[in-house]
Design an enzyme around this catalytic site. Sequence first.
Site, PDB file in Angstrom:
ATOM      1  CB  SER A   1      32.669  44.105  46.375  1.00  0.00           C
ATOM      2  OG  SER A   1      33.925  44.099  47.032  1.00  0.00           O
ATOM      3  CG  PHE A   2      26.301  42.100  44.827  1.00  0.00           C
ATOM      4  CD1 PHE A   2      25.055  42.192  45.448  1.00  0.00           C
ATOM      5  CD2 PHE A   2      26.346  42.031  43.437  1.00  0.00           C
ATOM      6  CE1 PHE A   2      23.891  42.217  44.705  1.00  0.00           C
ATOM      7  CE2 PHE A   2      25.181  42.052  42.680  1.00  0.00           C
ATOM      8  CZ  PHE A   2      23.949  42.144  43.324  1.00  0.00           C
TER       9      PHE A   2
ATOM     10  CG  PHE B   1      34.293  38.069  49.948  1.00  0.00           C
ATOM     11  CD1 PHE B   1      35.439  37.715  49.259  1.00  0.00           C
ATOM     12  CD2 PHE B   1      33.239  37.175  49.991  1.00  0.00           C
ATOM     13  CE1 PHE B   1      35.529  36.507  48.594  1.00  0.00           C
ATOM     14  CE2 PHE B   1      33.318  35.950  49.327  1.00  0.00           C
ATOM     15  CZ  PHE B   1      34.454  35.626  48.628  1.00  0.00           C
TER      16      PHE B   1
ATOM     17  CG  HIS C   1      30.415  34.833  41.579  1.00  0.00           C
ATOM     18  ND1 HIS C   1      30.882  35.251  42.809  1.00  0.00           N
ATOM     19  CD2 HIS C   1      29.084  35.072  41.590  1.00  0.00           C
ATOM     20  CE1 HIS C   1      29.874  35.712  43.531  1.00  0.00           C
ATOM     21  NE2 HIS C   1      28.769  35.606  42.821  1.00  0.00           N
TER      22      HIS C   1
ATOM     23  CB  VAL D   1      36.220  41.915  43.233  1.00  0.00           C
ATOM     24  CG1 VAL D   1      35.492  40.785  42.529  1.00  0.00           C
ATOM     25  CG2 VAL D   1      35.217  42.845  43.928  1.00  0.00           C
TER      26      VAL D   1
ATOM     27  NE  ARG E   1      47.041  46.889  41.201  1.00  0.00           N
ATOM     28  CZ  ARG E   1      48.056  46.114  40.829  1.00  0.00           C
ATOM     29  NH1 ARG E   1      48.533  45.162  41.659  1.00  0.00           N
ATOM     30  NH2 ARG E   1      48.632  46.264  39.657  1.00  0.00           N
TER      31      ARG E   1
ATOM     32  CG  ASP F   1      38.623  27.957  40.250  1.00  0.00           C
ATOM     33  OD1 ASP F   1      38.478  27.157  41.196  1.00  0.00           O
ATOM     34  OD2 ASP F   1      39.705  28.544  39.982  1.00  0.00           O
TER      35      ASP F   1
ATOM     36  CG  PHE G   1      35.169  52.038  42.201  1.00  0.00           C
ATOM     37  CD1 PHE G   1      36.185  51.455  41.447  1.00  0.00           C
ATOM     38  CD2 PHE G   1      34.111  51.240  42.604  1.00  0.00           C
ATOM     39  CE1 PHE G   1      36.127  50.115  41.092  1.00  0.00           C
ATOM     40  CE2 PHE G   1      34.055  49.894  42.249  1.00  0.00           C
ATOM     41  CZ  PHE G   1      35.068  49.332  41.497  1.00  0.00           C
TER      42      PHE G   1
HETATM   43  N1  LIG Z   1      34.023  36.721  45.432  1.00  0.00           N
HETATM   44  C1  LIG Z   1      33.983  37.964  46.056  1.00  0.00           C
HETATM   45  C2  LIG Z   1      32.836  38.453  46.641  1.00  0.00           C
HETATM   46  N2  LIG Z   1      31.696  37.722  46.605  1.00  0.00           N
HETATM   47  C3  LIG Z   1      30.544  38.004  47.457  1.00  0.00           C
HETATM   48  C4  LIG Z   1      29.653  39.119  46.888  1.00  0.00           C
HETATM   49  O1  LIG Z   1      30.282  40.381  47.034  1.00  0.00           O
HETATM   50  C5  LIG Z   1      28.331  39.152  47.645  1.00  0.00           C
HETATM   51  O2  LIG Z   1      28.570  39.398  49.011  1.00  0.00           O
HETATM   52  C6  LIG Z   1      27.547  37.876  47.491  1.00  0.00           C
HETATM   53  O3  LIG Z   1      27.410  37.581  46.116  1.00  0.00           O
HETATM   54  C7  LIG Z   1      26.154  37.957  48.139  1.00  0.00           C
HETATM   55  O4  LIG Z   1      25.434  39.012  47.581  1.00  0.00           O
HETATM   56  N3  LIG Z   1      32.830  39.670  47.231  1.00  0.00           N
HETATM   57  C8  LIG Z   1      33.967  40.434  47.260  1.00  0.00           C
HETATM   58  O5  LIG Z   1      33.970  41.537  47.814  1.00  0.00           O
HETATM   59  N4  LIG Z   1      35.112  39.961  46.685  1.00  0.00           N
HETATM   60  C9  LIG Z   1      35.154  38.767  46.086  1.00  0.00           C
HETATM   61  O6  LIG Z   1      36.230  38.355  45.575  1.00  0.00           O
HETATM   62  C1  LIG Z   2      34.927  37.206  42.762  1.00  0.00           C
HETATM   63  C2  LIG Z   2      34.321  35.914  43.183  1.00  0.00           C
HETATM   64  O1  LIG Z   2      33.142  35.800  43.361  1.00  0.00           O
HETATM   65  C3  LIG Z   2      35.227  34.747  43.251  1.00  0.00           C
HETATM   66  O2  LIG Z   2      36.174  34.972  44.274  1.00  0.00           O
HETATM   67  C4  LIG Z   2      34.473  33.467  43.533  1.00  0.00           C
HETATM   68  O3  LIG Z   2      35.360  32.409  43.194  1.00  0.00           O
HETATM   69  P1  LIG Z   2      34.859  31.279  42.169  1.00  0.00           P
HETATM   70  O4  LIG Z   2      34.685  31.942  40.835  1.00  0.00           O
HETATM   71  O5  LIG Z   2      35.984  30.243  42.133  1.00  0.00           O
HETATM   72  O6  LIG Z   2      33.581  30.691  42.725  1.00  0.00           O
END
Ligand SMILES: Nc1c(NC[C@H](O)[C@H](O)[C@H](O)CO)[nH]c(=O)[nH]c1=O
Ligand SMILES: CC(=O)[C@@H](O)COP(=O)(O)O
Length: 219
Positions: A120-121, A87, A152, A145, A191, A149, A177
């Site tokens: 990242s999750f 991601f 999440h 990450v 970064r 909006d 990390f």
């Molecule tokens: N929004 C971002 C995500 N979202 C996906 C989650 O990490 C994960 O893969 C999903 O929720 C399914 O479990 N991941 C990032 O690394 N960075 C983001 O901005």
């Molecule tokens: C970190 C996230 O999950 C984010 O990028 C998802 O975007 P949104 O909050 O607009 O669904």
Amino acid sequence: MAFLSASTKALISNSVLFHHQNRSFLPPHQKPTQLSFSSSSTGFGTISIAFERKGRPSLVGTAAVRHLEGSVTRTEGLRFAVVVARFNEIITRPLLEGAVATFKKYSVKEDIDVVWVPGSFEIGIVAERLGKSGKYNAVVCIGAVVRGDTTHYDAVANSAASGVLSAGLKSGVPCVFGVLTCEDMEQAINRAGGKSGNKGAEAALTAIEMASLFEHHLK
Ligand SMILES: Nc1c(NC[C@H](O)[C@H](O)[C@H](O)CO)[nH]c(=O)[nH]c1=O
Ligand SMILES: CC(=O)[C@@H](O)COP(=O)(O)O
């Protein structure tokens, strides 16, 4: 060279006993029972005073202090893995490249295993599995990450951080990390090799130091 002459030792002993009898610098309930003098070849040494505290002897004196830390120049035989989130790959790939370049710069010779996960999750559970494999001295965790909006972002960012921390604690292998948590893409770009450096490279250097600390001092 003797640390202290016999006459100086006698003077110190008499002084300690005098002050005890006159209740000056020694607490009344502690009676000095023995003074010992030790010296090293360099002429340094310590004076230790044994006290009788409520009938129990205790040794109070100058204790040596030993500092332990990993070395970024002792990478021989150290093995590393990297977990990287796909991601925001436009960010995570330069972070990964920074980490790999750092391993090479610091003469890491063993092959580096790079494991890709969706986001990242998912980093934490994979980092724990790699740590528990016994194959690596440290695991670098890379992700990006970026706030959107909704809330999440908070769930993913917090889960990524706690997942990496938990992986290290559960596996006993340092999990570093290297996950960016940014308000916007510009912060992330800065970064990942921009004007704020490369956090992937920094994470790799941390991994080298931690791997050395564990391998050379904490076994
Ligand atoms: N929004 C971002 C995500 N979202 C996906 C989650 O990490 C994960 O893969 C999903 O929720 C399914 O479990 N991941 C990032 O690394 N960075 C983001 O901005
Ligand atoms: C970190 C996230 O999950 C984010 O990028 C998802 O975007 P949104 O909050 O607009 O669904």
